[in-house]
Design an enzyme around this catalytic site. Structure first.
Site, PDB file in Angstrom:
ATOM      1  N   ARG B 271      51.274 -34.443  13.994  1.00  0.00           N
ATOM      2  CA  ARG B 271      52.031 -34.370  15.072  1.00  0.00           C
ATOM      3  C   ARG B 271      53.444 -33.321  15.019  1.00  0.00           C
ATOM      4  O   ARG B 271      54.261 -33.932  14.532  1.00  0.00           O
ATOM      5  CB  ARG B 271      52.573 -35.701  15.748  1.00  0.00           C
ATOM      6  CG  ARG B 271      52.905 -35.781  16.980  1.00  0.00           C
ATOM      7  CD  ARG B 271      53.374 -37.393  17.495  1.00  0.00           C
ATOM      8  NE  ARG B 271      54.700 -37.192  16.803  1.00  0.00           N
ATOM      9  CZ  ARG B 271      55.160 -38.298  16.340  1.00  0.00           C
ATOM     10  NH1 ARG B 271      54.549 -39.492  16.379  1.00  0.00           N
ATOM     11  NH2 ARG B 271      56.443 -38.288  16.003  1.00  0.00           N
ATOM     12  N   HIS B 275      57.267 -37.930  19.136  1.00  0.00           N
ATOM     13  CA  HIS B 275      56.225 -38.990  19.618  1.00  0.00           C
ATOM     14  C   HIS B 275      56.100 -38.558  21.144  1.00  0.00           C
ATOM     15  O   HIS B 275      54.873 -38.290  21.633  1.00  0.00           O
ATOM     16  CB  HIS B 275      56.660 -40.334  19.530  1.00  0.00           C
ATOM     17  CG  HIS B 275      55.748 -41.370  20.321  1.00  0.00           C
ATOM     18  ND1 HIS B 275      54.449 -41.595  19.786  1.00  0.00           N
ATOM     19  CD2 HIS B 275      56.089 -42.055  21.188  1.00  0.00           C
ATOM     20  CE1 HIS B 275      53.800 -42.525  20.940  1.00  0.00           C
ATOM     21  NE2 HIS B 275      54.780 -42.714  21.625  1.00  0.00           N
ATOM     22  N   TYR B 284      63.312 -40.112  11.577  1.00  0.00           N
ATOM     23  CA  TYR B 284      62.011 -40.707  10.697  1.00  0.00           C
ATOM     24  C   TYR B 284      61.538 -39.810   9.786  1.00  0.00           C
ATOM     25  O   TYR B 284      60.391 -40.069   9.097  1.00  0.00           O
ATOM     26  CB  TYR B 284      61.261 -41.778  11.323  1.00  0.00           C
ATOM     27  CG  TYR B 284      60.514 -40.995  12.553  1.00  0.00           C
ATOM     28  CD1 TYR B 284      59.471 -40.300  12.443  1.00  0.00           C
ATOM     29  CD2 TYR B 284      60.969 -41.243  13.748  1.00  0.00           C
ATOM     30  CE1 TYR B 284      58.735 -39.655  13.518  1.00  0.00           C
ATOM     31  CE2 TYR B 284      60.408 -40.475  14.879  1.00  0.00           C
ATOM     32  CZ  TYR B 284      59.293 -40.085  14.797  1.00  0.00           C
ATOM     33  OH  TYR B 284      58.602 -39.647  15.899  1.00  0.00           O
TER      34      TYR B 284
END
Ligand code: TPP
Lengths: 334, 378
Positions: B271, B275, B284
């Site tokens: 990705r 998100h 992260y």
């Protein structure tokens, strides 16, 4: 004119007959669940269906409630009418996500383009000496979820009629079967079951003038017994059997309470946050000026369902109902 | 006295020989993800299919960029971009026949659009007007599913129902790596295998479930390995290789249609965006990881292959870009119009027939709206 013998039949037999008639009438009706095939269900309600209609129409599924209901959603999307059996009330909980997140709202989410005609049969309630997790009354959870119909019969004829109506409904129906009435018999003509009782209509089981007992499912016979016993004390009690919790028949309830001026709501599930609170509020909103006393509730205690050896202390019985009826001679504190 | 207490009376016999139900070897995924682009296998791929995949990838990337821009303008409440994952989305849609069904999750708008759903209708859930803007039956695309993995048993049920009716329909269900930890994933795979339902499960393993990396999601050697325990084949594929994803999916779909049962496919992808537009991915993951994956971009990979083999020239690239640009312009323009919602519709689709309670509430809202409009006239 020929008179057909009206034989006593059990509620379980009437349910089996309803499933069989529905399957015979409509090839899209499929029964599925744990042990519903060869065994005929742990309460034998699906007895003989796999034999008669084949295992594709009465299917023993893997042991997974979310999977049962989740696959039923897909089957309904493709035009089938699944009737799923949850083996016992408390074992339906793993399926709640599918129930609440999908079953109840697929019609709404798709603006009416994807209705889900699923019937979810749930044996519920106590009084049969079941071990833990076999006696819950879970109706409040279902009632709190828009998009579900919630139905519960108390008589053999209604068991047949309401189950046929539930299967025919284009909306999902949670069909609550009072376990302890499975083997109760009453006069019913299985040769001509005819009645398909529309969902959403309460019925006056016993008419009376001095107060109304409002109840459903397993508590209906208890209330009728209480009404008989109350005659000795000069009370002429009316008993309303709701049959359908969603939709709720305000008209029948309101008319009865306006007539009698007093009401007690009786059910097995806990009182706090239970169906009785909703019903009492609706009565108060509609009948305030007709009420001679506050609407009272007789419910199960607000405890996890107790072990069978003490369950009779938990279940609302005749004495507790009569006690509440006594309290209806209410006088405002001055 | 029980048998055990009767000393000497019970002579144990050896347990019956263990019979494994099947040899798991053919079900196991290969150690390496399957690749086509840049390998010998590419020569066998159908040029028309590759060009079609390319055009869809370019259009899909543009859609992701446009939709993300619409969030910045407040035209979309939220958008989970699939930039970097377009090959999975497109191959998923193109591997299906018209009569088949797609069961997407919230990130799979592109797959829905590639199947013919109107680009604006595909966004109503994320825009915040109606939950599902399209008719699921029209293109056989189930509503975009927000609760994780709950669409998987639906796919199984639909495929099973189709087979019971004698239709050779296949259902393809999409799920993320995080979604494979949900109970519904397990139940769906198990039902599918037991029923031999014509379903294909495609896991888009993009490395993260919001912030949680795969290593904290599972201890399995790969997500494709999970298939073996259910008795279905697991396949591992490079999710950024559109040709490979299409081939593996098409095989699985063919097998399902022919009565060969379900397959679990894990596509390894990444990705590139956060998100959703509301997420801060820097908390992260590091830039270097993202950069590495940018070097393995699905569009660049396919473009390189097509150019090398003389199947795509500058004019072809321009044509794909122009088509994508036209789609984006149309999307922008239509999304910039305020949606017209009738509040009275709130009560229309709760039940087939409104309950008496809903009728009362409908009347109440009607009166409120009437009073409001009277007020505004004064
Ligand atoms: C049942 C459920 N729990 C939590 C969430 C909140 N949530 C939305 S997306 C997400 C992460 C999903 O990760 P993954 O399955 O890998 O899919 P991806 O977003 O990477 O496509 C979470 C936890 C949810 N949608 N559903």
């Amino acid at each position: 004119m020929t008179t057909v013998a009206v034989k006593p039949a059990t509620m379980a037999q009437a349910l089996t007959r309803a499933l069989r008639d529905a399957m015979a009438a409509d090839p899209s009706v499929h029964v599925m669940g744990e042990d519903v095939g060869t065994l005929g269900g742990v309460f034998r309600v699906t007895d003989g269906l796999a034999k008669e209609f084949g295992e594709d129409r009465c299917t023993d599924t893997p042991l997974a409630e979310a999977g049962i209901l989740g696959t039923a959603v897909g089957m309904a999307m493709y035009g089938l009418r699944p009737v799923v059996e949850m083996q016992f009330d408390a074992f339906a909980y793993p399926a709640f996500e599918q129930l609440i997140s999908h079953v109840a709202r697929m019609r709404n989410r798709t603006r009416g383009r994807m209705p889900l005609p699923i019937t979810i049969r749930v044996p519920y309630g106590g009084g049969i000496g079941g071990v833990e997790h076999h006696s819950d009354s879970s109706e409040a959870y279902y009632m709190a979820t828009p998009g579900l119909h919630v139905v519960t019969p108390a008589t053999v004829a209604d068991a047949y009629g309401l189950l046929r109506a539930s299967i025919a409904s284009d909306d999902p129906v949670v069909f609550l079967e009072p376990k302890r009435l499975y083997w109760s018999k009453d006069s019913w003509n299985p040769e001509d079951p005819q009645t398909v009782e529309p969902i959403g209509r309460a019925v006056v089981r016993r008419s009376g003038r001095s107060a109304t007992l409002i109840t459903y499912g397993p508590s209906v016979p208890v209330c009728l017994e209480a009404a008989e016993a109350a005659r000795e004390e000069g009370w002429d009690l009316e008993v309303v059997d709701l049959r359908s919790l969603v939709p709720f028949d305000d008209d029948t309830v309101t008319a009865s309470v306006r007539r009698t001026g007093r009401a007690v709501v009786v059910h097995e599930s806990g009182g706090f946050g239970g169906p009785g609170g909703e019903i009492a509020a609706r009565i108060t909103e509609r009948c305030f000026h007709h009420l001679e006393a506050p609407v009272l509730r007789v419910a199960g205690f607000d405890i996890p369902y107790p072990p069978p050896m003490v369950e009779r202390h938990h279940l609302p019985g005749v004495d507790r109902i009569l006690d509440a009826v006594g309290r209806l001679q209410w006088e405002a504190e001055s | 006295m029980t048998v055990m207490e009767q000393r000497g009376a019970y002579r144990p016999s050896p347990p019956p020989a263990w019979q494994p139900r099947m040899d798991p070897a053919p079900l196991l995924p290969d150690a390496e993800p399957y690749r086509v682009l840049g390998t010998e296998a590419a020569a066998k791929a159908d040029p028309d299919l590759l060009r079609r995949l390319y055009a869809e990838l370019v259009r899909g990337r543009r859609y992701n960029v446009q939709a993300t821009a619409l969030t910045k303008q407040g035209r979309l409440a939220v958008y989970p971009s699939s930039t970097g994952q377009e090959a999975c989305e497109v191959a998923a849609a193109l591997a299906l026949q018209e009569r088949d069904w797609l069961f997407p999750s919230y990130r799979d708008t592109l797959a829905a659009v590639a199947r013919g759903v109107d680009p604006v209708e595909a966004l109503t859930l994320l825009r915040g007007d109606w939950h599902t803007g399209y008719d699921p039956h029209e293109h056989r695309v189930a509503p975009l599913c927000t609760p994780l993995a709950t669409q998987l048993p639906h796919a199984v049920g639909l495929a099973h129902a189709a087979r019971l009716k004698g239709d050779d329909v296949v259902a393809l269900a999409l799920v993320g790596d995080g979604g494979t930890s949900e109970g519904d994933f397990h139940e769906a795979l198990n039902f599918a295998a037991v029923w031999q339902a014509p379903v294909v499960f495609l896991v888009q393993n993009n490395g993260f479930a919001i912030s949680v990396p795969l290593a904290k999601q599972t201890a399995a050697p790969s997500l494709a390995h999970k298939a073996v325990g259910y008795g279905m084949p697991g396949r591992l594929v490079d999710g950024n290789d559109a040709a490979a994803v299409h081939e593996v999916l098409a095989d699985a779909v063919r097998q399902a249609r022919a009565g060969g049962g379900p397959t679990l496919i894990e596509a390894i992808t990444y990705r590139i965006d956060a998100h959703t537009n509301a997420d801060d991915a820097t908390r992260y993951r590091g830039d270097s990881e993202v950069e590495t994956w940018r070097g393995h971009d699905p569009i660049a990979l396919l473009e390189h292959e097509l150019t090398e083999r003389g199947l795509l020239d500058d004019a072809g690239k321009q044509a794909a870009r122009d088509a994508a640009e036209a789609m984006a312009a149309d999307l922008r323009e239509r999304m910039n119009q305020d949606p017209a919602l009738d509040p009275m519709d709130l009560f229309d689709h709760v039940y087939a027939e409104p309950t008496p309670q809903l009728r009362e509430q409908r009347a109440q809202l009607q009166a409120e709206l009437h009073a409001e409009s009277e007020g505004s006239h004064r």
